[in-house]
Design a protein around this motif. Structure first.
Motif, PDB file in Angstrom:
ATOM      1  N   THR A  92      79.273  28.244 -53.608  1.00 42.47           N
ATOM      2  CA  THR A  92      80.712  28.167 -53.864  1.00 42.47           C
ATOM      3  C   THR A  92      81.000  27.141 -54.950  1.00 42.47           C
ATOM      4  O   THR A  92      81.768  27.407 -55.878  1.00 42.47           O
ATOM      5  CB  THR A  92      81.470  27.791 -52.576  1.00 42.47           C
ATOM      6  N   LEU A  93      80.378  25.980 -54.840  1.00 40.69           N
ATOM      7  CA  LEU A  93      80.581  24.954 -55.860  1.00 40.69           C
ATOM      8  C   LEU A  93      79.980  25.378 -57.196  1.00 40.69           C
ATOM      9  O   LEU A  93      80.541  25.092 -58.254  1.00 40.69           O
ATOM     10  CB  LEU A  93      79.967  23.625 -55.409  1.00 40.69           C
ATOM     11  N   GLU A  94      78.852  26.070 -57.133  1.00 42.02           N
ATOM     12  CA  GLU A  94      78.240  26.551 -58.364  1.00 42.02           C
ATOM     13  C   GLU A  94      79.167  27.521 -59.086  1.00 42.02           C
ATOM     14  O   GLU A  94      79.252  27.516 -60.315  1.00 42.02           O
ATOM     15  CB  GLU A  94      76.912  27.239 -58.063  1.00 42.02           C
ATOM     16  N   GLY A  95      79.874  28.336 -58.336  1.00 48.34           N
ATOM     17  CA  GLY A  95      80.788  29.295 -58.929  1.00 48.34           C
ATOM     18  C   GLY A  95      81.905  28.649 -59.733  1.00 48.34           C
ATOM     19  O   GLY A  95      82.423  29.237 -60.684  1.00 48.34           O
ATOM     20  N   LEU A  96      82.256  27.429 -59.383  1.00 52.77           N
ATOM     21  CA  LEU A  96      83.303  26.721 -60.112  1.00 52.77           C
ATOM     22  C   LEU A  96      82.853  26.274 -61.498  1.00 52.77           C
ATOM     23  O   LEU A  96      83.681  25.995 -62.355  1.00 52.77           O
ATOM     24  CB  LEU A  96      83.765  25.498 -59.312  1.00 52.77           C
ATOM     25  N   PHE A  97      81.559  26.201 -61.706  1.00 47.38           N
ATOM     26  CA  PHE A  97      81.054  25.698 -62.981  1.00 47.38           C
ATOM     27  C   PHE A  97      81.481  26.570 -64.155  1.00 47.38           C
ATOM     28  O   PHE A  97      81.617  26.080 -65.279  1.00 47.38           O
ATOM     29  CB  PHE A  97      79.532  25.555 -62.946  1.00 47.38           C
ATOM     30  N   LEU A 107      85.465  14.889 -70.806  1.00 50.34           N
ATOM     31  CA  LEU A 107      84.048  15.008 -71.131  1.00 50.34           C
ATOM     32  C   LEU A 107      83.166  14.264 -70.141  1.00 50.34           C
ATOM     33  O   LEU A 107      82.176  14.815 -69.657  1.00 50.34           O
ATOM     34  CB  LEU A 107      83.785  14.493 -72.548  1.00 50.34           C
ATOM     35  N   ARG A 108      83.512  13.027 -69.820  1.00 49.80           N
ATOM     36  CA  ARG A 108      82.670  12.224 -68.928  1.00 49.80           C
ATOM     37  C   ARG A 108      82.451  12.904 -67.584  1.00 49.80           C
ATOM     38  O   ARG A 108      81.304  13.120 -67.178  1.00 49.80           O
ATOM     39  CB  ARG A 108      83.270  10.833 -68.745  1.00 49.80           C
ATOM     40  N   PRO A 109      83.510  13.270 -66.851  1.00 50.61           N
ATOM     41  CA  PRO A 109      83.252  13.917 -65.556  1.00 50.61           C
ATOM     42  C   PRO A 109      82.545  15.265 -65.686  1.00 50.61           C
ATOM     43  O   PRO A 109      81.727  15.619 -64.835  1.00 50.61           O
ATOM     44  CB  PRO A 109      84.632  14.072 -64.923  1.00 50.61           C
ATOM     45  N   LEU A 110      82.808  15.995 -66.755  1.00 51.28           N
ATOM     46  CA  LEU A 110      82.145  17.287 -66.927  1.00 51.28           C
ATOM     47  C   LEU A 110      80.654  17.125 -67.189  1.00 51.28           C
ATOM     48  O   LEU A 110      79.842  17.895 -66.679  1.00 51.28           O
ATOM     49  CB  LEU A 110      82.798  18.075 -68.055  1.00 51.28           C
ATOM     50  N   MET A 111      80.295  16.133 -67.968  1.00 51.40           N
ATOM     51  CA  MET A 111      78.875  15.899 -68.232  1.00 51.40           C
ATOM     52  C   MET A 111      78.163  15.384 -66.986  1.00 51.40           C
ATOM     53  O   MET A 111      77.037  15.782 -66.695  1.00 51.40           O
ATOM     54  CB  MET A 111      78.684  14.921 -69.393  1.00 51.40           C
ATOM     55  N   LEU A 112      78.830  14.528 -66.220  1.00 50.56           N
ATOM     56  CA  LEU A 112      78.239  14.043 -64.965  1.00 50.56           C
ATOM     57  C   LEU A 112      78.090  15.187 -63.960  1.00 50.56           C
ATOM     58  O   LEU A 112      77.089  15.277 -63.253  1.00 50.56           O
ATOM     59  CB  LEU A 112      79.079  12.909 -64.384  1.00 50.56           C
ATOM     60  N   LEU A 113      79.072  16.060 -63.919  1.00 52.41           N
ATOM     61  CA  LEU A 113      79.011  17.228 -63.040  1.00 52.41           C
ATOM     62  C   LEU A 113      77.868  18.157 -63.460  1.00 52.41           C
ATOM     63  O   LEU A 113      77.094  18.624 -62.618  1.00 52.41           O
ATOM     64  CB  LEU A 113      80.344  17.976 -63.092  1.00 52.41           C
ATOM     65  N   THR A 114      77.740  18.387 -64.752  1.00 54.52           N
ATOM     66  CA  THR A 114      76.667  19.238 -65.259  1.00 54.52           C
ATOM     67  C   THR A 114      75.311  18.639 -64.929  1.00 54.52           C
ATOM     68  O   THR A 114      74.390  19.353 -64.495  1.00 54.52           O
ATOM     69  CB  THR A 114      76.815  19.439 -66.778  1.00 54.52           C
ATOM     70  N   GLU A 115      75.183  17.336 -65.121  1.00 48.44           N
ATOM     71  CA  GLU A 115      73.924  16.655 -64.790  1.00 48.44           C
ATOM     72  C   GLU A 115      73.580  16.861 -63.313  1.00 48.44           C
ATOM     73  O   GLU A 115      72.446  17.204 -62.965  1.00 48.44           O
ATOM     74  CB  GLU A 115      74.049  15.167 -65.088  1.00 48.44           C
ATOM     75  N   GLY A 116      74.553  16.687 -62.435  1.00 47.18           N
ATOM     76  CA  GLY A 116      74.325  16.875 -61.007  1.00 47.18           C
ATOM     77  C   GLY A 116      73.929  18.300 -60.662  1.00 47.18           C
ATOM     78  O   GLY A 116      73.018  18.528 -59.863  1.00 47.18           O
ATOM     79  N   TYR A 117      74.604  19.270 -61.274  1.00 49.30           N
ATOM     80  CA  TYR A 117      74.269  20.670 -61.023  1.00 49.30           C
ATOM     81  C   TYR A 117      72.837  20.973 -61.465  1.00 49.30           C
ATOM     82  O   TYR A 117      72.126  21.726 -60.814  1.00 49.30           O
ATOM     83  CB  TYR A 117      75.226  21.599 -61.765  1.00 49.30           C
ATOM     84  N   ILE A 118      72.411  20.399 -62.582  1.00 42.96           N
ATOM     85  CA  ILE A 118      71.052  20.642 -63.065  1.00 42.96           C
ATOM     86  C   ILE A 118      70.039  20.084 -62.075  1.00 42.96           C
ATOM     87  O   ILE A 118      69.061  20.755 -61.728  1.00 42.96           O
ATOM     88  CB  ILE A 118      70.858  20.041 -64.464  1.00 42.96           C
ATOM     89  N   PHE A 119      70.265  18.858 -61.608  1.00 46.00           N
ATOM     90  CA  PHE A 119      69.326  18.252 -60.664  1.00 46.00           C
ATOM     91  C   PHE A 119      69.329  18.959 -59.312  1.00 46.00           C
ATOM     92  O   PHE A 119      68.275  19.201 -58.731  1.00 46.00           O
ATOM     93  CB  PHE A 119      69.621  16.766 -60.469  1.00 46.00           C
ATOM     94  N   LEU A 120      70.501  19.298 -58.816  1.00 43.78           N
ATOM     95  CA  LEU A 120      70.584  19.887 -57.477  1.00 43.78           C
ATOM     96  C   LEU A 120      70.320  21.393 -57.467  1.00 43.78           C
ATOM     97  O   LEU A 120      69.689  21.899 -56.550  1.00 43.78           O
ATOM     98  CB  LEU A 120      71.953  19.604 -56.865  1.00 43.78           C
ATOM     99  N   GLY A 121      70.806  22.095 -58.464  1.00 40.27           N
ATOM    100  CA  GLY A 121      70.658  23.548 -58.487  1.00 40.27           C
ATOM    101  C   GLY A 121      69.373  24.026 -59.133  1.00 40.27           C
ATOM    102  O   GLY A 121      68.908  25.124 -58.848  1.00 40.27           O
ATOM    103  N   GLY A 122      68.841  23.215 -60.033  1.00 37.20           N
ATOM    104  CA  GLY A 122      67.576  23.547 -60.678  1.00 37.20           C
ATOM    105  C   GLY A 122      67.580  24.880 -61.399  1.00 37.20           C
ATOM    106  O   GLY A 122      68.542  25.241 -62.076  1.00 37.20           O
TER     107      GLY A 122
END
Length: 85
Positions: free
Chosen positions: A4-9, A23-38
């Motif tokens: 569900t959270l991935e769908g928001l990306f 930009l800052r929160p979007l880049m931090l969010l993207t970083e988290g998605y990369i680490f967690l979602g792989g």
């Protein structure tokens, strides 16, 4: 992290196209998605990640560039073998 959270990306491009204020929160969010979602995350959203990075690289000030580099670093840390290809 879940589907569900991935769908928001997918909405990230809409936000970035409007302006770079978030930009800052979007880049931090993207970083988290990369680490967690792989790999599953990148299979679904690699074009979005590329589009966002294409949009912001060269368009931001040094502070914004440092947040953008977090995404590049996350990609290289999570996928070191693929990083050199």
């Amino acid at each position: 992290y879940n589907a569900t959270l991935e769908g928001l990306f997918g909405r990230v491009l809409d936000v970035i196209e409007h302006d770079l204020e978030h930009l800052r929160p979007l880049m931090l969010l993207t970083e988290g998605y990369i680490f967690l979602g792989g790999a599953d995350f990148l299979k679904s959203h690699s074009l979005t990640v590329c589009s966002v990075l294409n949009k912001v690289v060269g368009q931001v000030r040094p502070r914004g560039a440092s947040y953008t580099m977090l995404v590049f670093e996350a990609l290289l840390r999570r996928f070191p073998a693929e990083g050199g290809q």
